[in-house]
Write a protein that holds these residues in place. Structure first.
Motif, PDB file in Angstrom:
ATOM      1  N   GLY A  73      -4.819   1.965   6.036  1.00 17.69           N
ATOM      2  CA  GLY A  73      -3.465   1.756   5.534  1.00 17.69           C
ATOM      3  C   GLY A  73      -2.768   3.097   5.515  1.00 17.69           C
ATOM      4  N   GLY A  93      -6.240  -3.376   8.254  1.00 14.78           N
ATOM      5  CA  GLY A  93      -5.061  -2.621   7.850  1.00 14.78           C
ATOM      6  C   GLY A  93      -4.148  -2.362   9.033  1.00 14.78           C
ATOM      7  N   GLU A 148      -6.311  -6.868   2.722  1.00 14.71           N
ATOM      8  CA  GLU A 148      -6.115  -6.309   1.391  1.00 14.71           C
ATOM      9  C   GLU A 148      -5.451  -7.322   0.458  1.00 14.71           C
ATOM     10  OE1 GLU A 148      -6.678  -2.577   0.426  1.00 14.71           O
ATOM     11  OE2 GLU A 148      -8.190  -3.261   1.850  1.00 14.71           O
ATOM     12  N   GLY A 157       0.803  -1.220   0.000  1.00 15.22           N
ATOM     13  CA  GLY A 157       0.000   0.000   0.000  1.00 15.22           C
ATOM     14  C   GLY A 157       0.831   1.263   0.000  1.00 15.22           C
ATOM     15  N   THR A 158       0.167   2.384   0.291  1.00 19.92           N
ATOM     16  CA  THR A 158       0.824   3.686   0.239  1.00 19.92           C
ATOM     17  C   THR A 158       1.842   3.880   1.352  1.00 19.92           C
ATOM     18  OG1 THR A 158      -1.109   4.571   1.395  1.00 19.92           O
ATOM     19  CG2 THR A 158      -1.019   4.890  -0.975  1.00 19.92           C
TER      20      THR A 158
END
Length: 398
Positions: A186, A323, A358, A10-11
């Motif tokens: 996240g 997350g 995710e 993720g980011t």
């Protein structure tokens, strides 16, 4: 039952989550079993390069190609490692669903903001999202059919390309009588609102990015600790500080929080430059590092709840967290405080691993693509229609 590997980074860019999942059924009527799951950190230099690019650092096309290859190799390594996990036995996965690493995300331009005169084509208002780690290389390195590039088909039909998880949440976490929010925290936070499974409930599902999750907190912790820490474990550092509520209210005036969904965002908006502005805004309050982190954590909690109050038909009857941010106990407590009597728990308690949800989702999306079931929910992404998500990179043994 078929075995599928889901891969996700993720980011936060804190590593590649890999989930080995057994899946059966069709469309929303599916059953899953998590066989093995693990997070595989990026090599430090690769992670640093990814963060530079995400922050807008200019690189040559040669460097870009090398970065794309390096990410694909890391994803392939993660797939092979999870396949060789002791819990996996000897049965091989037949499919990989790889999200890749997002390095750029541009939401579609709403009609009211479009400059018709400067538009060069009808597609100029569409969004754009780039995930590196090309699927064809992963398929070659793992000898396994790989599906990647999940967001582009939704974007091509006018959608945000995000969030893509609400359809999976509908299949696995919806309830006959209870209205629920599944809140992923996240790097960026996103919500899936799941009304009770009654009548035309599927059409009433909503989903969007609520704003910052861990990305600002992680950047701030790294800066405040002079690189000694990369995240605030359990939220302990923030919990030792005091919230500057005036500053939180100031930050909540940001246009994004008041923009109606469908909407999506990323580090392009809530990243390094935004954090610099947060530090500048906080200077007049003379906050300690702990106070600043407490206030920044409160922004994540407050922006989530503000989105609920502004854009949901009513507050949910339950909130399920997942997350990395779901492990931040201080953030959990702040959400509970702001939501009052609404129970806040994690997806763990409802049979879906909160750390790897995710990654599991992209295993399911790959499975659906192979089965030719749509993967998006137009009510969540804003797309014009349901579409098949992902490009198939077929592996055929010679």
């Amino acid at each position: 039952m078929v075995r599928v590997i889901g891969l996700m980074s993720g980011t936060s860019v804190d590593g590649i989550d890999a989930a080995l999942v057994e899946i059966s059924g069709k469309d929303l009527d599916i059953q899953i079993e998590l066989i093995a799951a693990q997070t595989y950190p990026y090599p430090p230099k690769l992670r640093e390069k990814i963060l530079w690019v995400c922050a807008g650092e200019a690189i040559s096309m040669q460097e870009f190609a090398e970065l794309d290859d390096a990410i694909a190799c890391s994803f392939a390594d993660a797939a092979q490692c999870i396949q060789n996990n002791k819990a996996a036995s000897h049965e091989k996965a037949i499919l990989i669903g790889s999200h890749g690493q997002t390095v750029y995300h541009r939401p579609p331009v709403p009609l009211k903001y479009r400059d018709i005169k400067s538009s060069t084509s009808p597609s100029s208002s569409l969004g754009y999202s780039l995930q590196l780690g090309r699927g064809e290389l992963i398929a070659h390195l793992t000898n396994t059919t790989t599906i990647s590039n999940f967001r582009s088909a939704d974007i091509a039909t006018g959608g945000q390309g995000a969030p893509l998880v609400p359809r999976i949440d509908a299949a696995l976490l919806s309830h006959p009588q209870e209205n629920r929010c599944v809140q992923n925290i996240g790097g960026i936070s996103n919500v899936a609102y799941l009304p009770a499974r009654q009548g035309d409930w599927l059409e009433k599902i909503r989903g969007w990015d609520t704003g910052p999750g861990n990305s600002l907190l992680d950047l701030a912790v790294y800066q405040l600790s002079n690189g000694a820490k990369t995240y605030d474990e359990n939220g302990d550092w923030a919990a030792s500080g005091n919230i500057c509520q005036t500053l939180v209210e100031e930050w909540l005036q940001h246009e994004y929080f008041h923009t109606p969904p469908p909407k999506s965002t990323g580090r392009e908006l809530f990243g390094v430059d935004y954090l610099k502005q947060c530090f500048a805004d906080a200077a007049k309050y003379q906050l300690s590092p702990a106070d600043f982190l407490a206030t920044l954590t409160e922004l994540t909690a407050a922006s989530i709840v503000e989105n609920y109050r502004l854009f949901l038909p009513q507050l949910p009857q339950r909130v399920l967290l997942c997350g990395g941010g779901s492990r931040n106990l201080y953030l959990q407590n702040r959400l509970r405080s702001r939501l009052g009597e609404v129970p806040v728990t994690t997806t763990d308690e409802f049979g879906l691993n909160a750390d790897f949800k995710e990654a599991i989702a992209f295993a399911v999306l790959a499975y659906w693509r192979q089965m030719e079931n749509p993967g998006n929910l137009p009510s969540a992404t804003g797309a014009n229609q349901e579409v098949l998500l992902g490009d198939i990179h077929q592996f055929r043994a010679m």
